[in-house]
Design a protein around this motif. Structure first.
Motif, PDB file in Angstrom:
ATOM      1  N   ARG A  88       0.834  -1.210   0.000  1.00 47.61           N
ATOM      2  CA  ARG A  88       0.000   0.000   0.000  1.00 47.61           C
ATOM      3  C   ARG A  88       0.869   1.261   0.000  1.00 47.61           C
ATOM      4  O   ARG A  88       0.547   2.254  -0.666  1.00 47.61           O
ATOM      5  N   ALA A  89       1.965   1.216   0.768  1.00 49.25           N
ATOM      6  CA  ALA A  89       2.866   2.372   0.823  1.00 49.25           C
ATOM      7  C   ALA A  89       3.465   2.651  -0.546  1.00 49.25           C
ATOM      8  O   ALA A  89       3.509   3.800  -1.004  1.00 49.25           O
ATOM      9  N   LEU A  90       3.924   1.608  -1.227  1.00 46.03           N
ATOM     10  CA  LEU A  90       4.498   1.772  -2.561  1.00 46.03           C
ATOM     11  C   LEU A  90       3.461   2.287  -3.554  1.00 46.03           C
ATOM     12  O   LEU A  90       3.750   3.157  -4.389  1.00 46.03           O
ATOM     13  N   ASP A  91       2.246   1.756  -3.463  1.00 49.01           N
ATOM     14  CA  ASP A  91       1.175   2.199  -4.366  1.00 49.01           C
ATOM     15  C   ASP A  91       0.899   3.689  -4.201  1.00 49.01           C
ATOM     16  O   ASP A  91       0.688   4.420  -5.180  1.00 49.01           O
ATOM     17  N   ALA A  92       0.888   4.141  -2.953  1.00 51.36           N
ATOM     18  CA  ALA A  92       0.594   5.555  -2.690  1.00 51.36           C
ATOM     19  C   ALA A  92       1.749   6.452  -3.135  1.00 51.36           C
ATOM     20  O   ALA A  92       1.527   7.523  -3.721  1.00 51.36           O
TER      21      ALA A  92
END
Length: 492
Positions: A321-325
């Motif tokens: 999720r962090a990478l996606d954001a």
């Protein structure tokens, strides 16, 4: 007239100017320093000053003022420590402490408020678990916080309950805040003294700089110490997401401050920890503390304000999720250096994304030593690609190493051992280990880059700040910060 300082007898010799920067390194250092230079003779090898890229100075300071539960070997041992500490307090005094770790007890089940009611003599008790993501509290503490059977779990938090729905005394993640917010605080002078003690202990481990993840209380203490010229190590401070609006309102930018105390980024929790069973995994387990729309909004706000982000993500779901954001803000501003803190469990498909997106893997190798058995027991398939320093390095990602102290020891020598020989010796996915040289780089140049200080720190080169960790036979013998001895081992 103030003269340069020559640190002699170490390999290489280093000359420091009166401004705390390096004048010369190696054979030419003695000539550059001149005959009138102050000569400090040291044994051992001179390494660039060790930087702890993830630490909690407030937690270390608090340990000097509260009950330390570190090393409690059983529930009975823990209760005995509480009883002994409580005996010194008034009847309504709070028992406050941290460091208990039930996974190493003979019976690893989470304890309950009933145990604390007995040991604490009816007092309010608040004990933070070793990982900081769970708290063990007494009935009196629950009552004062207004937590009862009818109390709903807060978003991003869990109140453990028994078969009848009553709180057991274990609070996880955001649920901790209900009690944390009513704890009595020490006087400023006492807290500053405890903070100074914590910083001096870090210098004694060879640490010259830290990236602190703390609240305004810790930053205020550091400012008071700095105003009195009493910082033995350099501090780069990262504020919590809850205080982002203050930074926006004031216009503070990453890099504000000086060489001793400066500001860099905004810390946010996406999930919890392995030990508290709250790490957010791709299989759907764990606790999401910051939902995706709020995460994307946070990153957008930080990018507009020219503030960097430090995203706590331990589970492979939280890391993704962090990478996606972050991917939505590939290039925000010239010194945009997003970090994922811990990155303990990462799906192999996501490892190459760190380098592609320019995301720094801010990791703590010593966590692997403590978490190995737990990871193998609960997440064996995930453990095969967890704490993957070698995989990150091969994929071209930037590594910045730290300790997460007081969760683990702040000793960088232990961290280097964990990243290198320990993994091979333990035969625990040894292909994910890295070389000593690369581990040293993560503790020096990598950590310096992670907060935009690569021109000042990270290597022993002309013009850089004279921060040195002196090591002999695997032990730190001296610590030099800004060309001055911050700590030196006394020879017996």
């Amino acid at each position: 007239m103030i003269q340069p300082t020559l640190f002699a007898g170490c390999d290489p010799e280093v000359a420091a100017g009166v401004d705390g920067r390096i004048l010369a390194v190696g054979e030419g250092a003695r000539a550059t320093a001149g005959r009138s230079a102050e000569v400090v003779r040291l044994g051992g090898r001179a390494l660039p000053g060790m930087i702890d890229a993830h630490i909690h100075l407030e937690g270390l300071a608090d340990q000097n003022l509260t009950l330390d539960m570190t090393g409690a070997a059983s529930l009975e041992d823990a209760m005995a420590r509480v009883e002994s500490w409580a005996a010194r307090l008034p009847e309504d005094g709070w028992v406050i402490g941290s460091g208990w770790y039930n996974d190493l007890w003979p019976n690893p089940a989470f304890p309950t408020r009933r145990h604390l009611d007995k040991a604490g003599g009816g007092r309010p008790v608040y004990l933070r678990r070793k990982d900081g993501h769970s708290a063990w509290v007494s009935s009196a503490a629950l009552k004062l916080a207004g937590i009862e059977t009818a109390t709903a779990d807060p978003p991003g938090g869990v109140i453990d309950r028994d078969g009848r729905g009553a709180p057991t005394g274990i609070l996880r993640e955001i649920a901790i805040h209900a009690v944390l917010g009513i704890l009595p605080r020490p006087e400023e002078a006492d807290f500053d003294s405890a903070m100074r003690q914590a910083l001096k202990a870090l210098a004694g481990m060879g640490v010259t700089s830290v990236h602190s993840m703390d609240t305004a209380r810790g930053f205020a203490s550091l400012q008071r110490l700095h105003s009195k010229d009493r910082l033995p190590v350099r501090v780069t401070y990262n504020l919590p997401l809850a205080d982002l609006h203050h930074a926006e309102r004031m216009g503070v930018r990453s890099g504000w401050g000086d060489e001793w105390l400066r500001f860099w980024g905004v810390k946010a929790f996406l999930d919890g920890s392995l030990g508290s069973r709250t790490a957010e995994m791709l299989d759907g387990s764990g606790t999401a503390r910051l939902l995706q729309p709020d995460l994307v909004e946070m990153i957008d706000r930080c990018a507009r304000a020219e503030l960097n982000v430090c995203l706590h993500a331990i589970g492979d779901g939280a890391v993704r999720r962090a990478l996606d954001a972050i991917a939505q803000r590939r290039v925000a501003w010239p010194k945009w250096r997003p970090r994922i803190e811990h990155a303990q469990c990462v799906n192999p498909k996501d490892v190459p994304r760190f380098a592609r997106l320019g995301v720094i893997a801010s990791m703590q190798p010593i966590h692997a030593v403590a978490d190995r058995e737990l990871a193998d027991q609960y997440w064996p398939q995930v453990a095969a690609h967890s704490y993957a320093w070698g995989a990150f390095e091969r994929a071209g990602a930037r590594l910045a190493f730290g300790s997460d102290a007081p969760v683990e020891s702040a000793d960088p020598m232990l961290g280097i051992e964990a990243a290198t020989v320990w993994r091979r010796r333990a035969k625990w996915h040894p292909e994910l280990a890295i070389s000593r040289a690369k581990a040293l780089r993560a503790y020096t140049a990598g950590a310096a880059y992670a907060v935009g200080m690569e021109r000042d720190l990270g290597s022993l080169r002309l013009g850089k700040l004279c921060d040195i960790t002196v090591v002999e036979d695997g032990r730190v013998t001296a610590t030099i910060v800004g060309g001055k001895l911050s700590w030196r081992r006394t020879r017996r």
